[in-house]
Design a protein around this motif. Structure first.
Motif, PDB file in Angstrom:
ATOM      1  N   ARG A  68       0.839  -1.193   0.000  1.00 25.37           N
ATOM      2  CA  ARG A  68       0.000   0.000   0.000  1.00 25.37           C
ATOM      3  C   ARG A  68       0.875   1.245   0.000  1.00 25.37           C
ATOM      4  O   ARG A  68       2.059   1.178   0.358  1.00 25.37           O
ATOM      5  CB  ARG A  68      -0.912  -0.011   1.232  1.00 25.37           C
ATOM      6  CG  ARG A  68      -1.984  -1.092   1.188  1.00 25.37           C
ATOM      7  CD  ARG A  68      -2.952  -0.938   2.351  1.00 25.37           C
ATOM      8  NE  ARG A  68      -2.296  -1.225   3.615  1.00 25.37           N
ATOM      9  CZ  ARG A  68      -2.248  -2.421   4.176  1.00 25.37           C
ATOM     10  NH1 ARG A  68      -2.814  -3.458   3.573  1.00 25.37           N
ATOM     11  NH2 ARG A  68      -1.647  -2.592   5.336  1.00 25.37           N
ATOM     12  N   PRO A  69       0.308   2.397  -0.392  1.00 25.77           N
ATOM     13  CA  PRO A  69       1.120   3.629  -0.407  1.00 25.77           C
ATOM     14  C   PRO A  69       1.718   3.918   0.969  1.00 25.77           C
ATOM     15  O   PRO A  69       1.037   3.865   1.998  1.00 25.77           O
ATOM     16  CB  PRO A  69       0.104   4.713  -0.814  1.00 25.77           C
ATOM     17  CG  PRO A  69      -0.943   3.979  -1.588  1.00 25.77           C
ATOM     18  CD  PRO A  69      -1.046   2.621  -0.949  1.00 25.77           C
ATOM     19  N   TRP A  78       9.247  -1.122  -4.231  1.00 30.18           N
ATOM     20  CA  TRP A  78       8.115  -0.580  -4.987  1.00 30.18           C
ATOM     21  C   TRP A  78       6.972  -1.566  -4.873  1.00 30.18           C
ATOM     22  O   TRP A  78       7.185  -2.788  -4.789  1.00 30.18           O
ATOM     23  CB  TRP A  78       8.473  -0.399  -6.456  1.00 30.18           C
ATOM     24  CG  TRP A  78       7.284  -0.104  -7.331  1.00 30.18           C
ATOM     25  CD1 TRP A  78       6.770   1.110  -7.650  1.00 30.18           C
ATOM     26  CD2 TRP A  78       6.433  -1.067  -7.985  1.00 30.18           C
ATOM     27  NE1 TRP A  78       5.670   0.990  -8.450  1.00 30.18           N
ATOM     28  CE2 TRP A  78       5.433  -0.339  -8.674  1.00 30.18           C
ATOM     29  CE3 TRP A  78       6.417  -2.458  -8.033  1.00 30.18           C
ATOM     30  CZ2 TRP A  78       4.447  -0.967  -9.420  1.00 30.18           C
ATOM     31  CZ3 TRP A  78       5.413  -3.080  -8.777  1.00 30.18           C
ATOM     32  CH2 TRP A  78       4.449  -2.340  -9.459  1.00 30.18           C
ATOM     33  N   GLU A 108       2.328  -1.978  -5.518  1.00 26.45           N
ATOM     34  CA  GLU A 108       0.969  -1.487  -5.674  1.00 26.45           C
ATOM     35  C   GLU A 108       0.020  -2.584  -5.230  1.00 26.45           C
ATOM     36  O   GLU A 108       0.275  -3.775  -5.500  1.00 26.45           O
ATOM     37  CB  GLU A 108       0.675  -1.103  -7.131  1.00 26.45           C
ATOM     38  CG  GLU A 108       1.420   0.127  -7.619  1.00 26.45           C
ATOM     39  CD  GLU A 108       1.050   0.489  -9.049  1.00 26.45           C
ATOM     40  OE1 GLU A 108       0.212  -0.252  -9.639  1.00 26.45           O
ATOM     41  OE2 GLU A 108       1.587   1.481  -9.566  1.00 26.45           O
TER      42      GLU A 108
END
Length: 574
Positions: A467-468, A513, A515
């Motif tokens: 998650r961000p 990284w 998403e």
């Protein structure tokens, strides 16, 4: 000729381009200085506001002085004109209206005005003038009127007003031998025997114009001096305020660099002195807290190291007993045998945890050493993939390894770097094990690429993702994105944290990284020679395959200078 024109146009275009670039560069430099310098902004703002005030005051003063000067001139001219009109009436009172020598009479009357027998006081106040006496009888018949003096300097508008028996004044500009100059023209009708006469007095305004020019020049000089004085005052005042702030900034920078004994100089009892005292108190408080934290951290590291070492002995004893029980588990009942297996598994995990704790202690204490040597990164990556292969096959996860070159170019495709092979293998093992745990059974891609200065390895999964904001949290000790997730590799929660410290020990980067639903990617970038500073990575984050052409499992997309094209040399699916 046409080629010459084209060359000239290109030359002008190049010079214009260079000039525009220089202007942009200087403007950017000024903009940077404007943003950084409070003193410059205050001085320029003070000058701008002062210029506006000085300009307004100068215009008001000039207008007031000009109006007063011209008003006084006008009043004196009116008095002189009335006195001259009485003189002309006395001279022409007995003139025969039908006489043929009217022009001579008018000339005598005009000469009488210019004689010293006139009203000296009015003449002195009004200054020099040129009289014009006009006989309006011929003008009534459509002919040019008889006049004495510079009749052409009198404007038609003024003549029409005076012919209507109006006492009129007018400011105008007339042509002289020395050039055009301003004059004040005053016209008044004159009573005479049967004739319509008009008297005009033309007062040159050269003296007034010189006075006004002197006032303007004085105001300009005084305004410029005042602006320079205000700029100097603003610079001095601002410097008194900005200098302590700059000193505070310098002290704060040195304090932030670790010089905790830095303090500001306290002078006087004003606001700046109170600011310095407050800053010094804050610095002393921060210094005490930092030292307390350092002592606490040292105690914590020492405690972790001591506990880890002390647990080694009982762990060894328990391990020996567990191995004896595990070797005899077939003689035990089914439930007891299963308990023996669980105990051995947990002992393995406990031993791995102690090993990681000892490694963390060494890294925190700064005593970890780097045994760097030149190794082939392809071999390191393949050994790690091979060691994790059984776990990946058991989890139903395929691993696609992409390295520079192929099996046919084994020697030519070596990717060498000066690294600590043991630490790099531990980093890659942690990354690959993490991808197996969170890959949701999807294939995992392992990328290897290099350029002249760096080598990079990326591990890409297509599982739950991040998650961000979790890209930094994943390297926190004992942090887990989903504590309820079942782990297949038995991690201790310290693997990624140790991997990050190992990467920094090499002078490299370890980046993440991810998403949600699209998976995650971890990229390790190391310098090919120890001591070199990294400026980029040969792999993108995340790496992406090139456009389909021939073999669909070719190498990934890399940044410029990434070396030879990569292709899949190891890959399997359960």
């Amino acid at each position: 000729m046409r080629r010459f024109g084209a060359r000239l146009a290109r030359k002008i275009a190049r010079r214009s381009h260079r000039l525009a670039g220089e202007v942009r560069r200087r403007w950017a430099a000024f903009g940077a200085l404007w943003r950084r310098s409070l003193q410059l902004r205050v001085v320029v703002s003070t000058l701008a506001l002062s210029s506006a005030v000085v300009f307004v005051l100068g215009m008001v003063l000039q207008t007031q002085i000009t109006d007063r000067l011209l008003s006084a001139k006008r009043q004196a001219a009116i008095s002189q004109t009335e006195s001259s009109a009485k003189t002309v009436e006395r001279e022409l009172v007995a003139v025969n209206p039908d006489s043929e020598n009217v022009e001579a009479k008018l000339t005598n009357a005009v000469n009488k005005l210019a004689s010293p027998n006139g009203d000296d006081q009015a003449n002195v106040a009004a200054g020099a003038f040129e009289p014009v006496l006009v006989d309006g009888r011929r003008a009534a018949g459509g002919l040019r009127p008889t006049a004495t003096g510079p009749f052409n300097d009198v404007s038609p508008e003024l003549r029409r007003e005076v012919e209507r028996e109006q006492f009129t004044t007018q400011f105008s500009t007339v042509e002289r031998a020395s050039g055009r100059g301003p004059v004040l023209a005053v016209g008044i009708p004159v009573r005479s025997a049967g004739r319509s006469l008009q008297l005009y007095l033309l007062f040159p305004l050269d003296s007034e114009q010189r006075t006004i020019s002197l006032v303007q020049n004085t105001l300009v000089v005084v305004g410029l001096l005042l602006l320079l004085l205000l700029a100097g005052i603003a610079n001095l005042v601002t410097r008194q305020v900005v200098r302590p702030v700059r000193q505070a900034a310098e002290v704060a920078e040195r304090f932030a660099d670790g010089q905790l004994d830095e303090r500001m100089l306290v002078v006087g009892e004003d606001d700046v002195a109170r600011l310095a005292e407050s800053f010094n108190e804050m610095a002393a408080s921060i210094q005490r807290q930092i030292r307390q934290l350092e002592e606490f951290g040292q105690l914590q590291r020492q405690f972790t190291s001591d506990v880890s070492h002390e647990l080694r002995t009982p762990l060894t004893t328990v391990r020996m007993a567990a191995d004896v029980l595990h070797a005899s588990r077939e003689q035990f009942p089914e439930g007891l045998a299963r308990s023996t297996e669980l105990m051995v598994d947990e002992l393995d995990r406990f031993e791995a945890l102690l090993t990681d704790l000892l490694e963390i202690s060494r890294l925190d204490a700064g005593v970890a050493d780097l045994a760097a040597e030149t190794v082939d990164m392809r071999g390191v990556v393949r050994r790690v993939v091979g060691s994790l292969r059984p776990i990946a096959e058991k989890a139903g996860v395929g691993i696609d390894l992409r390295t520079p070159g192929g099996e046919a170019a084994e020697a030519a495709a070596e990717v060498t770097a000066e690294v600590d092979g043991r630490r790099v293998e531990r980093i890659l093992r942690n990354l690959l094990a993490n991808a197996v745990d969170h890959g949701e059974g999807q294939p995992i891609e392992v990328w290897l690429a290099a350029d002249d200065h760096a080598v990079a390895v990326a591990v890409r999964d297509h599982g739950v993702g991040l998650r961000p904001g979790e890209e930094e949290l994943v390297f926190t000790r004992f942090w887990r994105a989903d504590p309820s997730r079942n782990r297949r590799t038995g991690g201790t929660g310290l693997g990624l944290s140790i991997s990050l410290e190992d990467a920094r020990l090499h002078g490299g980067w370890l980046e993440a990284w991810g998403e949600p639903g699209a998976g995650a990617c971890f990229r390790l970038t190391l310098p090919r020679r120890q001591g070199e500073e990294l400026t980029g990575s040969p792999l993108a984050l995340p790496p992406e395959p090139p456009a389909p052409a021939g073999d669909q499992r070719g190498g990934g997309e890399r940044e410029a200078g990434a070396g030879e094209p990569a292709e899949s040399v190891v890959g399997w699916q359960e």
